[in-house]
Design an enzyme around this catalytic site. Structure first.
Site, PDB file in Angstrom:
ATOM      1  N   HIS A   1      -3.972 -34.262 -12.273  1.00  0.00           N
ATOM      2  CA  HIS A   1      -3.572 -32.975 -12.860  1.00  0.00           C
ATOM      3  C   HIS A   1      -4.429 -32.644 -14.087  1.00  0.00           C
ATOM      4  O   HIS A   1      -5.022 -33.532 -14.703  1.00  0.00           O
ATOM      5  CB  HIS A   1      -2.110 -33.048 -13.340  1.00  0.00           C
ATOM      6  CG  HIS A   1      -1.090 -33.072 -12.251  1.00  0.00           C
ATOM      7  ND1 HIS A   1      -0.137 -34.051 -12.143  1.00  0.00           N
ATOM      8  CD2 HIS A   1      -0.855 -32.228 -11.224  1.00  0.00           C
ATOM      9  CE1 HIS A   1       0.639 -33.818 -11.094  1.00  0.00           C
ATOM     10  NE2 HIS A   1       0.219 -32.715 -10.515  1.00  0.00           N
TER      11      HIS A   1
ATOM     12  N   ARG B   1      -3.474 -30.254  -6.224  1.00  0.00           N
ATOM     13  CA  ARG B   1      -2.075 -29.827  -6.095  1.00  0.00           C
ATOM     14  C   ARG B   1      -1.879 -28.329  -6.345  1.00  0.00           C
ATOM     15  O   ARG B   1      -0.892 -27.760  -5.880  1.00  0.00           O
ATOM     16  CB  ARG B   1      -1.202 -30.601  -7.085  1.00  0.00           C
ATOM     17  CG  ARG B   1      -1.174 -32.108  -6.852  1.00  0.00           C
ATOM     18  CD  ARG B   1      -0.338 -32.464  -5.636  1.00  0.00           C
ATOM     19  NE  ARG B   1      -0.364 -33.886  -5.364  1.00  0.00           N
ATOM     20  CZ  ARG B   1       0.462 -34.771  -5.919  1.00  0.00           C
ATOM     21  NH1 ARG B   1       1.367 -34.375  -6.784  1.00  0.00           N
ATOM     22  NH2 ARG B   1       0.372 -36.045  -5.593  1.00  0.00           N
TER      23      ARG B   1
ATOM     24  N   CYS C   1       4.739 -36.076 -17.997  1.00  0.00           N
ATOM     25  CA  CYS C   1       5.338 -35.832 -16.668  1.00  0.00           C
ATOM     26  C   CYS C   1       6.843 -36.009 -16.632  1.00  0.00           C
ATOM     27  O   CYS C   1       7.500 -35.449 -15.759  1.00  0.00           O
ATOM     28  CB  CYS C   1       4.777 -36.817 -15.653  1.00  0.00           C
ATOM     29  SG  CYS C   1       3.046 -37.128 -15.811  1.00  0.00           S
TER      30      CYS C   1
ATOM     31  N   ASP D   1       9.527 -39.002  -6.194  1.00  0.00           N
ATOM     32  CA  ASP D   1       8.787 -38.678  -7.419  1.00  0.00           C
ATOM     33  C   ASP D   1       9.597 -37.854  -8.415  1.00  0.00           C
ATOM     34  O   ASP D   1       9.030 -37.313  -9.372  1.00  0.00           O
ATOM     35  CB  ASP D   1       7.506 -37.917  -7.056  1.00  0.00           C
ATOM     36  CG  ASP D   1       6.450 -38.844  -6.477  1.00  0.00           C
ATOM     37  OD1 ASP D   1       5.996 -39.740  -7.211  1.00  0.00           O
ATOM     38  OD2 ASP D   1       6.103 -38.695  -5.288  1.00  0.00           O
TER      39      ASP D   1
HETATM   40  C1  CIR Z   1       2.748 -37.517  -7.753  1.00  0.00           C
HETATM   41  O1  CIR Z   1       1.742 -37.913  -7.187  1.00  0.00           O
HETATM   42  O2  CIR Z   1       3.188 -36.376  -7.618  1.00  0.00           O
HETATM   43  C2  CIR Z   1       3.484 -38.493  -8.638  1.00  0.00           C
HETATM   44  N1  CIR Z   1       3.374 -39.808  -8.086  1.00  0.00           N
HETATM   45  C3  CIR Z   1       2.915 -38.479 -10.035  1.00  0.00           C
HETATM   46  C4  CIR Z   1       3.107 -37.156 -10.700  1.00  0.00           C
HETATM   47  C5  CIR Z   1       2.660 -37.178 -12.133  1.00  0.00           C
HETATM   48  N2  CIR Z   1       2.918 -35.937 -12.755  1.00  0.00           N
HETATM   49  C6  CIR Z   1       2.177 -35.401 -13.697  1.00  0.00           C
HETATM   50  O3  CIR Z   1       1.108 -35.919 -14.041  1.00  0.00           O
HETATM   51  N3  CIR Z   1       2.560 -34.244 -14.212  1.00  0.00           N
END
Ligand code: CIR
Length: 255
Positions: free
Chosen positions: A161, A131, A248, A60
């Protein structure tokens, strides 16, 4: 100067974390092409882009936003809520240290993903999500209090998030999905609701006075433009299969 840290898409990207989406095949070359184009838009918007390398132990890694929160006075390296993502912190810390930014680090038992941190002026909203936990919020709150920011914790339900549900699109103005975060938490700000046909559409990246925005949400884009927001679209659907949006994939900051 405006900088953006991005991170190379790992060869393990198809094995990314997924929470709210089913796993579908990811075309890694297409994802890389979309990521390149995303970086070029950052350049068009005035950023100097620094891309950090990744490796096969960090599926990721491209979602670099989750690994740090950057303020003019320094940066906080997070302790990601998904254990598989803890391999990502060292490389981002090294990159930020090169900018001379003093670094702090979220400590156990705190967990925090940068995707849960929304800064609006001197106010910082932190998502209580799957998270980001209460000790993580408490630690960031203490650091930010010393820097003169006020912090508000916001419950997040139904998405990954805070910034899947609400992001800044202009000064004191946010784009919001009220089904995933309580609108009352943002009292005092101007709220723009997304189009109900596009529940994933709240993630927008404001750089200067332009919003970088996914081409997948034309109805919400029209709403933004009607409200006078300047929008630059990018194609990020291959990255979205990994549950990532436009915020992200970068850490944007002045230095
Ligand atoms: C995760 O699940 O951590 C990644 N597949 C996606 C993270 C996305 N990040 C974000 O929205 N800040």
């Amino acid at each position: 100067m405006l900088f953006a840290i991005t991170r190379e898409i790992s060869s393990a990207f198809p094995h990314c974390q997924l929470t709210h989406l089913p796993r579908t095949p990811i075309d890694i070359e297409r994802a890389r092409a979309q990521h390149d184009a995303y970086e070029w838009v950052l350049v068009e918007l005035g950023c100097t882009v620094r891309r950090v390398e990744s490796d096969a132990n960090m599926p990721d890694a491209v979602f670099v936003e989750d690994i740090a929160v950057v303020f003019p006075q320094g940066a906080v390296i997070t302790r990601p809520g998904a254990e598989s993502r803890c391999t990502e912190t060292a490389g981002v810390a090294d990159a930020l240290a090169r900018f001379g930014l003093p670094l702090r680090q979220v400590q156990e038992p705190g967990t925090l993903d940068g995707g849960d941190v929304l800064v609006v002026g001197r106010e910082v909203f932190i998502g209580a999500s799957s998270r980001t936990n209460a000790p993580g919020i408490g630690q960031l709150r203490r650091v930010l209090a010393q820097l003169g920011y006020s912090v508000r914790a916001v419950p997040v339900h139904g998405c990954l998030h805070l910034k899947s549900a609400v992001t800044t699109v202009a000064p004191q103005t946010v784009l919001i999905n009220r089904n995933w975060v309580p609108a009352e938490a943002f009292a005092g700000l101007t709220l723009i609701d997304l189009d109900p046909d596009e529940p994933q559409a709240a993630n927008a990246l404001l750089v200067g006075n332009v919003v970088m925005y996914s081409a997948a949400f034309p109805k919400t884009r029209a709403r933004l433009e009607q409200r006078g927001v300047r929008v630059k679209t990018v194609h990020v659907d291959e990255l979205a299969k990994a549950e990532g949006g436009v915020t992200c994939c970068s850490l944007v900051f002045e230095r």
